[in-house]
Design a protein around this motif. Sequence first.
Motif, PDB file in Angstrom:
ATOM      1  N   ARG A 161       0.837  -1.211   0.000  1.00  0.00           N
ATOM      2  CA  ARG A 161       0.000   0.000   0.000  1.00  0.00           C
ATOM      3  C   ARG A 161       0.865   1.251   0.000  1.00  0.00           C
ATOM      4  O   ARG A 161       0.609   2.202  -0.759  1.00  0.00           O
ATOM      5  N   ASP A 162       1.916   1.268   0.833  1.00  0.00           N
ATOM      6  CA  ASP A 162       2.796   2.438   0.907  1.00  0.00           C
ATOM      7  C   ASP A 162       3.486   2.671  -0.435  1.00  0.00           C
ATOM      8  O   ASP A 162       3.612   3.820  -0.888  1.00  0.00           O
ATOM      9  N   MET A 163       3.943   1.585  -1.076  1.00  0.00           N
ATOM     10  CA  MET A 163       4.627   1.715  -2.362  1.00  0.00           C
ATOM     11  C   MET A 163       3.672   2.260  -3.421  1.00  0.00           C
ATOM     12  O   MET A 163       4.044   3.105  -4.242  1.00  0.00           O
ATOM     13  N   ARG A 164       2.422   1.782  -3.388  1.00  0.00           N
ATOM     14  CA  ARG A 164       1.416   2.273  -4.331  1.00  0.00           C
ATOM     15  C   ARG A 164       1.217   3.777  -4.158  1.00  0.00           C
ATOM     16  O   ARG A 164       1.164   4.521  -5.141  1.00  0.00           O
ATOM     17  N   ASN A 165       1.111   4.232  -2.920  1.00  0.00           N
ATOM     18  CA  ASN A 165       0.900   5.652  -2.660  1.00  0.00           C
ATOM     19  C   ASN A 165       2.092   6.493  -3.112  1.00  0.00           C
ATOM     20  O   ASN A 165       1.919   7.605  -3.627  1.00  0.00           O
ATOM     21  N   ILE A 166       3.301   5.966  -2.928  1.00  0.00           N
ATOM     22  CA  ILE A 166       4.502   6.679  -3.386  1.00  0.00           C
ATOM     23  C   ILE A 166       4.468   6.843  -4.909  1.00  0.00           C
ATOM     24  O   ILE A 166       4.719   7.937  -5.440  1.00  0.00           O
ATOM     25  N   ILE A 167       4.151   5.764  -5.608  1.00  0.00           N
ATOM     26  CA  ILE A 167       4.113   5.804  -7.075  1.00  0.00           C
ATOM     27  C   ILE A 167       3.091   6.826  -7.569  1.00  0.00           C
ATOM     28  O   ILE A 167       3.375   7.629  -8.468  1.00  0.00           O
ATOM     29  N   LEU A 168       1.909   6.814  -6.980  1.00  0.00           N
ATOM     30  CA  LEU A 168       0.869   7.753  -7.400  1.00  0.00           C
ATOM     31  C   LEU A 168       1.258   9.196  -7.072  1.00  0.00           C
ATOM     32  O   LEU A 168       0.990  10.116  -7.860  1.00  0.00           O
ATOM     33  N   THR A 169       1.911   9.411  -5.936  1.00  0.00           N
ATOM     34  CA  THR A 169       2.373  10.754  -5.566  1.00  0.00           C
ATOM     35  C   THR A 169       3.393  11.281  -6.562  1.00  0.00           C
ATOM     36  O   THR A 169       3.351  12.455  -6.957  1.00  0.00           O
ATOM     37  N   LEU A 170       4.303  10.418  -6.985  1.00  0.00           N
ATOM     38  CA  LEU A 170       5.346  10.845  -7.926  1.00  0.00           C
ATOM     39  C   LEU A 170       4.748  11.274  -9.255  1.00  0.00           C
ATOM     40  O   LEU A 170       5.221  12.225  -9.881  1.00  0.00           O
ATOM     41  N   ARG A 171       3.703  10.597  -9.667  1.00  0.00           N
ATOM     42  CA  ARG A 171       3.062  10.998 -10.923  1.00  0.00           C
ATOM     43  C   ARG A 171       2.226  12.266 -10.743  1.00  0.00           C
ATOM     44  O   ARG A 171       2.294  13.190 -11.549  1.00  0.00           O
ATOM     45  N   GLU A 172       1.442  12.306  -9.662  1.00  0.00           N
ATOM     46  CA  GLU A 172       0.499  13.410  -9.480  1.00  0.00           C
ATOM     47  C   GLU A 172       1.189  14.719  -9.086  1.00  0.00           C
ATOM     48  O   GLU A 172       0.809  15.791  -9.559  1.00  0.00           O
ATOM     49  N   GLN A 173       2.232  14.649  -8.251  1.00  0.00           N
ATOM     50  CA  GLN A 173       2.867  15.880  -7.770  1.00  0.00           C
ATOM     51  C   GLN A 173       4.088  16.287  -8.585  1.00  0.00           C
ATOM     52  O   GLN A 173       4.422  17.471  -8.640  1.00  0.00           O
ATOM     53  N   TYR A 174       4.751  15.306  -9.215  1.00  0.00           N
ATOM     54  CA  TYR A 174       5.985  15.622  -9.937  1.00  0.00           C
ATOM     55  C   TYR A 174       5.903  15.284 -11.423  1.00  0.00           C
ATOM     56  O   TYR A 174       6.879  15.453 -12.140  1.00  0.00           O
ATOM     57  N   ASN A 175       4.723  14.821 -11.863  1.00  0.00           N
ATOM     58  CA  ASN A 175       4.487  14.503 -13.277  1.00  0.00           C
ATOM     59  C   ASN A 175       5.539  13.548 -13.838  1.00  0.00           C
ATOM     60  O   ASN A 175       5.931  13.652 -15.004  1.00  0.00           O
ATOM     61  N   MET A 176       6.009  12.617 -13.009  1.00  0.00           N
ATOM     62  CA  MET A 176       6.977  11.638 -13.493  1.00  0.00           C
ATOM     63  C   MET A 176       6.285  10.606 -14.387  1.00  0.00           C
ATOM     64  O   MET A 176       5.160  10.189 -14.109  1.00  0.00           O
ATOM     65  N   THR A 177       6.971  10.243 -15.430  1.00  0.00           N
ATOM     66  CA  THR A 177       6.544   9.123 -16.266  1.00  0.00           C
ATOM     67  C   THR A 177       7.151   7.869 -15.642  1.00  0.00           C
ATOM     68  O   THR A 177       8.351   7.842 -15.342  1.00  0.00           O
ATOM     69  N   ILE A 178       6.342   6.841 -15.413  1.00  0.00           N
ATOM     70  CA  ILE A 178       6.821   5.676 -14.657  1.00  0.00           C
ATOM     71  C   ILE A 178       6.528   4.396 -15.425  1.00  0.00           C
ATOM     72  O   ILE A 178       5.406   4.187 -15.909  1.00  0.00           O
ATOM     73  N   LEU A 179       7.539   3.555 -15.538  1.00  0.00           N
ATOM     74  CA  LEU A 179       7.394   2.225 -16.132  1.00  0.00           C
ATOM     75  C   LEU A 179       7.642   1.203 -15.030  1.00  0.00           C
ATOM     76  O   LEU A 179       8.728   1.172 -14.438  1.00  0.00           O
ATOM     77  N   ILE A 180       6.631   0.371 -14.747  1.00  0.00           N
ATOM     78  CA  ILE A 180       6.714  -0.602 -13.651  1.00  0.00           C
ATOM     79  C   ILE A 180       6.624  -2.016 -14.214  1.00  0.00           C
ATOM     80  O   ILE A 180       5.679  -2.356 -14.930  1.00  0.00           O
ATOM     81  N   SER A 181       7.586  -2.841 -13.858  1.00  0.00           N
ATOM     82  CA  SER A 181       7.509  -4.268 -14.151  1.00  0.00           C
ATOM     83  C   SER A 181       7.040  -4.972 -12.884  1.00  0.00           C
ATOM     84  O   SER A 181       7.583  -4.751 -11.806  1.00  0.00           O
ATOM     85  N   SER A 182       5.998  -5.808 -13.008  1.00  0.00           N
ATOM     86  CA  SER A 182       5.489  -6.511 -11.830  1.00  0.00           C
ATOM     87  C   SER A 182       4.732  -7.762 -12.231  1.00  0.00           C
ATOM     88  O   SER A 182       4.098  -7.808 -13.285  1.00  0.00           O
ATOM     89  N   HIS A 183       4.795  -8.777 -11.352  1.00  0.00           N
ATOM     90  CA  HIS A 183       3.999  -9.993 -11.522  1.00  0.00           C
ATOM     91  C   HIS A 183       2.646  -9.878 -10.816  1.00  0.00           C
ATOM     92  O   HIS A 183       1.768 -10.709 -11.031  1.00  0.00           O
TER      93      HIS A 183
END
Length: 298
Positions: A161-183
């Motif tokens: 949950r914490d990691m999910r919130n960090i990822i969303l914050t980085l996109r919403e507040q810093y407009n980062m483009t993010i590529l995530i690999s996950s199973h």
Amino acid sequence: MSTLLTLQSLTKQYASQKAVNHISFSIQKGEICGLVGENGAGKTTLLRILSGLIAPTSGEIFSSQPYRIGALIESPALQPNLSAEGNLHYIALQLGLKNRQQIIEETLEIVGLQEVNPHKKAKDFSLGMRQRLAIAMAILDRPDFLILDEPINGLDPAGIRDMRNIILTLREQYNMTILISSHILSELELVVDRYIIMHKGKVLRQFSKTELQQELEEKLYLATTNLEATKILLQKQDISFQEENDYLILPKETEIMSLIAQLIHERIELKAIFNKKIAFESYYLQLIQEGESSNELS
């Protein structure tokens, strides 16, 4: 959205094996993109190429303008005898950042490590804390493009949950483009805008979150004693269908009573009929199976 980068026929070959096989796709600025595939699909090789750790054998990566990259690939490279702040100071010095203390404090707050004992060494951190520190190191200079390879592997539900919130914050507040690999497909569904499905070094499918939701919406499952005759009937009625094991999958808006009447008229015995929503995991496995069949034919 404008395009951040475009891959064109990207290939990485080791001896006779192509770990990445003529991959082409674009990544849009500000989107979170999920890279999905089984072990050995070529995901990590692709991420290492994109992060500049290895060079492709052939193909190109285009961008209309320079962009900064941050990456967390495989095991985080932490300094075990330094604190969280110490690790970030070490990276900040390498990057030549100005206002280092302010940036470090802001970054620790983004990843939720601001309250950690400043004397606690990274070697004594939990897995979740190490992952958060690794992301802090990757985003210290606020990159335009962040690459994350299995960032939630081994984390407990709170850590995920914490990691999910960090990822969303980085996109919403810093407009980062993010590529995530996950199973972990169920977790990707909560954060990504678009999916790229890989199998044996190739891209099988690309689709947006909206397109996936349409694919996974509730559909009508039908089983009869004569599937071939049923398919002919459906074709005559202009009803689209897919096959899955002993079932035909029809659009959910199919007129059930009219269809049953037609089956009775054609003397086709009905075995089962029900509505069912397809799970992402089942859909993904079906794509992999189709990819295997395609490879066998080629």
